[in-house]
Design a protein around this motif. Structure first.
Motif, PDB file in Angstrom:
ATOM      1  N   GLY A 408       0.817  -1.217   0.000  1.00 13.29           N
ATOM      2  CA  GLY A 408       0.000   0.000   0.000  1.00 13.29           C
ATOM      3  C   GLY A 408       0.846   1.261   0.000  1.00 13.29           C
ATOM      4  N   SER A 409       2.012   1.192   0.658  1.00  9.71           N
ATOM      5  CA  SER A 409       2.903   2.354   0.734  1.00  9.71           C
ATOM      6  C   SER A 409       3.651   2.584  -0.571  1.00  9.71           C
ATOM      7  N   GLY A 410       3.487   1.663  -1.513  1.00 11.10           N
ATOM      8  CA  GLY A 410       4.239   1.769  -2.761  1.00 11.10           C
ATOM      9  C   GLY A 410       5.552   1.013  -2.714  1.00 11.10           C
ATOM     10  N   GLU A 411       5.928   0.458  -1.541  1.00  8.17           N
ATOM     11  CA  GLU A 411       7.176  -0.309  -1.469  1.00  8.17           C
ATOM     12  C   GLU A 411       7.123  -1.437  -2.485  1.00  8.17           C
ATOM     13  N   VAL A 412       8.171  -1.528  -3.275  1.00  5.55           N
ATOM     14  CA  VAL A 412       8.212  -2.525  -4.343  1.00  5.55           C
ATOM     15  C   VAL A 412       8.576  -3.881  -3.748  1.00  5.55           C
ATOM     16  N   LEU A 413       7.812  -4.898  -4.138  1.00  8.37           N
ATOM     17  CA  LEU A 413       8.110  -6.250  -3.655  1.00  8.37           C
ATOM     18  C   LEU A 413       9.108  -6.927  -4.586  1.00  8.37           C
ATOM     19  N   THR A 414       9.935  -7.770  -4.023  1.00 12.18           N
ATOM     20  CA  THR A 414      10.914  -8.511  -4.830  1.00 12.18           C
ATOM     21  C   THR A 414      10.662  -9.999  -4.606  1.00 12.18           C
ATOM     22  N   PRO A 415      11.351 -10.859  -5.343  1.00  4.88           N
ATOM     23  CA  PRO A 415      11.163 -12.296  -5.092  1.00  4.88           C
ATOM     24  C   PRO A 415      11.489 -12.641  -3.646  1.00  4.88           C
ATOM     25  N   LYS A 416      12.309 -11.803  -2.989  1.00  5.13           N
ATOM     26  CA  LYS A 416      12.691 -12.101  -1.603  1.00  5.13           C
ATOM     27  C   LYS A 416      11.962 -11.225  -0.595  1.00  5.13           C
ATOM     28  N   GLY A 417      10.936 -10.517  -0.992  1.00  5.03           N
ATOM     29  CA  GLY A 417      10.251  -9.595  -0.074  1.00  5.03           C
ATOM     30  C   GLY A 417      10.498  -8.171  -0.539  1.00  5.03           C
ATOM     31  N   GLY A 418      10.538  -7.238   0.404  1.00  7.95           N
ATOM     32  CA  GLY A 418      10.760  -5.835   0.034  1.00  7.95           C
ATOM     33  C   GLY A 418      12.219  -5.478   0.243  1.00  7.95           C
ATOM     34  N   PRO A 419      12.860  -4.827  -0.727  1.00  8.71           N
ATOM     35  CA  PRO A 419      14.265  -4.503  -0.539  1.00  8.71           C
ATOM     36  C   PRO A 419      14.470  -3.325   0.408  1.00  8.71           C
ATOM     37  N   GLY A 420      13.429  -2.542   0.653  1.00 10.99           N
ATOM     38  CA  GLY A 420      13.577  -1.357   1.495  1.00 10.99           C
ATOM     39  C   GLY A 420      14.194  -0.236   0.688  1.00 10.99           C
ATOM     40  N   GLY A 421      13.511   0.878   0.665  1.00 11.22           N
ATOM     41  CA  GLY A 421      14.081   2.045   0.000  1.00 11.22           C
ATOM     42  C   GLY A 421      13.686   2.199  -1.452  1.00 11.22           C
ATOM     43  N   LEU A 422      12.964   1.228  -2.004  1.00 10.89           N
ATOM     44  CA  LEU A 422      12.539   1.353  -3.406  1.00 10.89           C
ATOM     45  C   LEU A 422      11.005   1.356  -3.453  1.00 10.89           C
ATOM     46  N   PHE A 423      10.459   2.416  -4.039  1.00  6.08           N
ATOM     47  CA  PHE A 423       9.004   2.593  -4.043  1.00  6.08           C
ATOM     48  C   PHE A 423       8.511   2.825  -5.478  1.00  6.08           C
ATOM     49  N   ALA A 424       7.278   2.398  -5.753  1.00 11.25           N
ATOM     50  CA  ALA A 424       6.611   2.763  -7.013  1.00 11.25           C
ATOM     51  C   ALA A 424       5.329   3.491  -6.623  1.00 11.25           C
ATOM     52  N   ILE A 425       5.258   4.748  -6.986  1.00 10.46           N
ATOM     53  CA  ILE A 425       4.126   5.587  -6.587  1.00 10.46           C
ATOM     54  C   ILE A 425       3.187   5.770  -7.773  1.00 10.46           C
ATOM     55  N   GLY A 426       1.895   5.567  -7.558  1.00  6.07           N
ATOM     56  CA  GLY A 426       0.914   5.830  -8.613  1.00  6.07           C
ATOM     57  C   GLY A 426       0.655   4.628  -9.507  1.00  6.07           C
ATOM     58  N   PRO A 427       0.334   4.891 -10.806  1.00  9.09           N
ATOM     59  CA  PRO A 427      -0.199   3.852 -11.693  1.00  9.09           C
ATOM     60  C   PRO A 427       0.670   2.606 -11.859  1.00  9.09           C
ATOM     61  N   LEU A 428       1.957   2.677 -11.595  1.00 14.39           N
ATOM     62  CA  LEU A 428       2.787   1.464 -11.714  1.00 14.39           C
ATOM     63  C   LEU A 428       2.285   0.351 -10.796  1.00 14.39           C
ATOM     64  N   GLY A 429       1.563   0.702  -9.746  1.00 12.87           N
ATOM     65  CA  GLY A 429       1.068  -0.297  -8.801  1.00 12.87           C
ATOM     66  C   GLY A 429      -0.375  -0.712  -9.047  1.00 12.87           C
ATOM     67  N   LEU A 430      -0.905  -0.354 -10.218  1.00  8.23           N
ATOM     68  CA  LEU A 430      -2.344  -0.538 -10.480  1.00  8.23           C
ATOM     69  C   LEU A 430      -2.810  -1.994 -10.373  1.00  8.23           C
ATOM     70  N   GLY A 431      -1.937  -2.953 -10.678  1.00  8.03           N
ATOM     71  CA  GLY A 431      -2.354  -4.355 -10.575  1.00  8.03           C
ATOM     72  C   GLY A 431      -2.452  -4.827  -9.135  1.00  8.03           C
ATOM     73  N   SER A 432      -1.792  -4.125  -8.199  1.00  7.39           N
ATOM     74  CA  SER A 432      -1.846  -4.507  -6.786  1.00  7.39           C
ATOM     75  C   SER A 432      -2.880  -3.680  -6.036  1.00  7.39           C
ATOM     76  N   LEU A 433      -3.040  -2.428  -6.436  1.00  8.76           N
ATOM     77  CA  LEU A 433      -3.870  -1.500  -5.667  1.00  8.76           C
ATOM     78  C   LEU A 433      -4.891  -0.822  -6.585  1.00  8.76           C
ATOM     79  N   PRO A 434      -6.157  -1.241  -6.531  1.00  5.06           N
ATOM     80  CA  PRO A 434      -7.151  -0.604  -7.400  1.00  5.06           C
ATOM     81  C   PRO A 434      -7.200   0.905  -7.141  1.00  5.06           C
ATOM     82  N   ASP A 435      -7.444   1.685  -8.158  1.00  8.03           N
ATOM     83  CA  ASP A 435      -7.633   3.132  -8.064  1.00  8.03           C
ATOM     84  C   ASP A 435      -6.363   3.909  -7.719  1.00  8.03           C
ATOM     85  N   ILE A 436      -5.188   3.245  -7.743  1.00  9.89           N
ATOM     86  CA  ILE A 436      -3.966   3.974  -7.391  1.00  9.89           C
ATOM     87  C   ILE A 436      -3.534   4.911  -8.520  1.00  9.89           C
ATOM     88  N   ASP A 437      -4.343   4.987  -9.575  1.00 10.93           N
ATOM     89  CA  ASP A 437      -4.105   5.983 -10.623  1.00 10.93           C
ATOM     90  C   ASP A 437      -4.900   7.264 -10.363  1.00 10.93           C
TER      91      ASP A 437
END
Ligand SMILES: Cc1cc2nc3c(=O)[nH]c(=O)nc-3n(C[C@H](O)[C@H](O)[C@H](O)COP(=O)(O)OP(=O)(O)OC[C@H]3O[C@@H](n4cnc5c(N)ncnc54)[C@H](O)[C@@H]3O)c2cc1C
Length: 481
Positions: A408-437
């Motif tokens: 929800g915070s935009g933290e990008v998930l990796t195959p190993k979880g979240g790397p910390g410090g890398l975020f995707a804000i807005g429409p890039l997360g549309l498949g995970s978070l409806p209406d994030i556009d």
């Protein structure tokens, strides 16, 4: 171009938290505002975008100053205070003179993109002016890659071949940096009445969203009397906002778990809202508040079904037209000189556009004097930046491959979880978070991400004196004043 840099010694700048925002559309600018207002320790912020103007990206940039946003003023605050945009409008004398609504009514109205854009940039400038311990640079460069370093930081690859070491990276690349379909003219310049258009000419508008409708009405406003075809794959045009307040209503009870039952439930709730005199729009606004948990609980197969068969309908009900605009559109369609056709634009030709008509498997030529592309775009996962991160295991796609898998915070998930410090804000997360556009969701996400940066110790590392940067935060303003 450095926007703001109080005389902070270079040696101290090196020890500051290094933050990069990739993209200066609404998401990027909103992220900058949230960081300036939330992260109290000093930081160096760089915003990258190949487009030299700070245009506001897809949502705000418009060659047509009249384009209207489809959200009410009350839903567009960027400050964390719900009434902030309404207050800003109330203090704006020119606006108050031009708009007849009573001041309390400002929250309900729809304003032009240009006004919202002024508001966003004013709030950005104010947030920046408050920070003497922060430097901000706007760099007109494309970002071509992000790599993880051994010390858990990032190397951001810049288009000119250089690299920048960062503690935190925000991807706010929205719909990407590439030019969409090079063989179809994109909607850039206003078409004047006399420009290639005359009474008997034919314009094809691709798309079915607000921008397409806006363009049709602008053509008429500019004196165009010829035929217009709105060409869309599914054929759903935006529904109307109600003139009522449409405050969200939705039953608190648990929702069904499967798509057909959810659809029945939503229809019943909408019918009830209508019967109660609140309008189905109030129920849709309520549904949006439940959309995230509903979406995450849905089995993957049903998510795919939703995407294929229902997303266009959902979009036409959530992205609504102000009632006056909708009435104009209806009159336009009833008049016969504008029609909606269902099909997919395959290729621009000299005479018009090649179309795969719905239900057919051969292409046909739709003759046109002008083709205007107003389609909504999707995030581009083949973009070298995103593709490189996926390949390096810095990110994974969401299960529908609409974008990146994010929290929800935009933290990008990796195959190993979240790397910390890398975020995707807005429409890039549309498949995970409806209406994030949409603006309200992007605002909430930006503040959540900024709060994480403020509290998680991201980028905290021993300073040359052995103290961690976060411990010294309070001292910086005096040192650099
Ligand atoms: C026409 C329109 C009207 C809208 N109206 C509303 C509304 O009324 N209410 C509402 O809530 N929402 C509205 N939205 C939706 C919402 O505001 C958008 O989703 C918003 O545009 C998202 O902004 P963004 O910054 O994420 O993406 P974008 O606007 O696409 O901006 C992304 C930026 O990133 C840059 N970029 C991309 N890749 C790179 C790279 N590799 N390196 C550097 N820079 C890069 C691009 O050049 C671009 O400037 C509207 C959207 C559109 C398109």
């Amino acid at each position: 171009m450095t926007v703001h840099s109080h005389s902070i010694p270079v040696s101290a700048q090196r020890d500051m938290l290094q933050i990069a925002i990739v993209g200066r559309g609404f998401s990027g600018m909103m992220m900058a505002i949230a960081l300036l207002k939330t992260v109290t320790r000093p930081f160096q912020l760089r915003l990258f975008d190949p487009h030299p103007t700070v245009s506001g990206g897809q949502a705000l940039a418009s060659t047509h100053s009249s384009e209207i946003l489809n959200s009410r003023v009350r839903d567009l605050s960027v400050s964390g205070e719900p009434a902030d945009f309404t207050d800003w409008l109330t203090e704006n004398l020119a606006f108050r003179q031009a708009v007849p609504a009573a001041i309390p009514g400002f929250g309900q109205i729809f304003v032009q993109k240009a006004i919202f854009s002024d508001y966003v940039y004013q709030r950005f400038s104010e947030a920046l002016a408050e920070r003497r311990d922060v430097t901000v640079q706007m760099l007109n460069e494309i970002i071509v890659g992000v790599r993880r370093t051994a010390d858990h930081r990032f190397l951001v690859g810049i288009g000119d071949g250089s690299e920048l070491r960062c503690d935190v990276v925000f991807l706010a690349t929205g719909y990407g940096a590439k030019e969409p379909l090079p063989d179809i003219v994109r909607d850039r310049s206003p078409i004047a009445a006399g420009h290639r258009l005359g009474g008997s000419r034919h314009v094809v508008v691709l798309g079915n969203g607000l921008r397409a409708v806006d363009r049709v009405l602008q053509l008429r406003d500019s004196g165009f009397t010829g035929e217009i075809t709105i060409l869309s794959r599914r054929g759903f045009l935006p529904q109307a906002h109600t003139r009522l307040s449409a405050d969200p209503v939705f039953p608190a009870q648990a929702m069904p778990k499967h798509l057909p039952a959810i659809m029945r439930f939503v229809r019943q709730v909408c019918a009830q809202a209508e019967a109660d005199g609140k309008g189905w729009q109030a129920a849709m606004n309520g549904l949006r508040k439940r959309a995230r948990s509903l979406w995450s609980a849905l089995p993957q197969k049903e998510k795919r079904q939703f995407n294929r068969h229902l997303r266009a309908i959902y979009d036409s009900h959530r992205n609504r037209l102000p009632a006056d605009m909708h009435a104009r559109l209806e009159r336009e369609l009833a008049g016969g000189m504008t029609q909606m056709k269902r099909g997919r634009a395959m290729k621009r030709t000299q005479d018009g556009v090649l179309v795969r008509w719905r239900g057919q498997d051969v292409d046909g030529l739709l003759l046109a004097d002008e083709v205007i592309d107003c389609r909504c775009l999707s995030p581009d996962l083949a973009d070298p930046l995103i593709a490189g991160m996926l390949e390096a295991g810095l990110a994974i796609k969401d299960e529908l491959e609409l974008g990146l898998a994010v929290k929800g915070s935009g933290e990008v998930l990796t195959p190993k979880g979240g790397p910390g410090g890398l975020f995707a804000i807005g429409p890039l997360g549309l498949g995970s978070l409806p209406d994030i556009d949409l603006v309200p969701e992007i605002v909430t996400q930006a503040y959540t991400a900024a709060a994480l940066v403020a509290t998680s110790g991201l980028g905290n590392r021993p300073s040359p004196t052995g103290r961690r940067l976060a411990d010294t935060a309070g001292a910086f303003p005096e040192v650099f004043a």
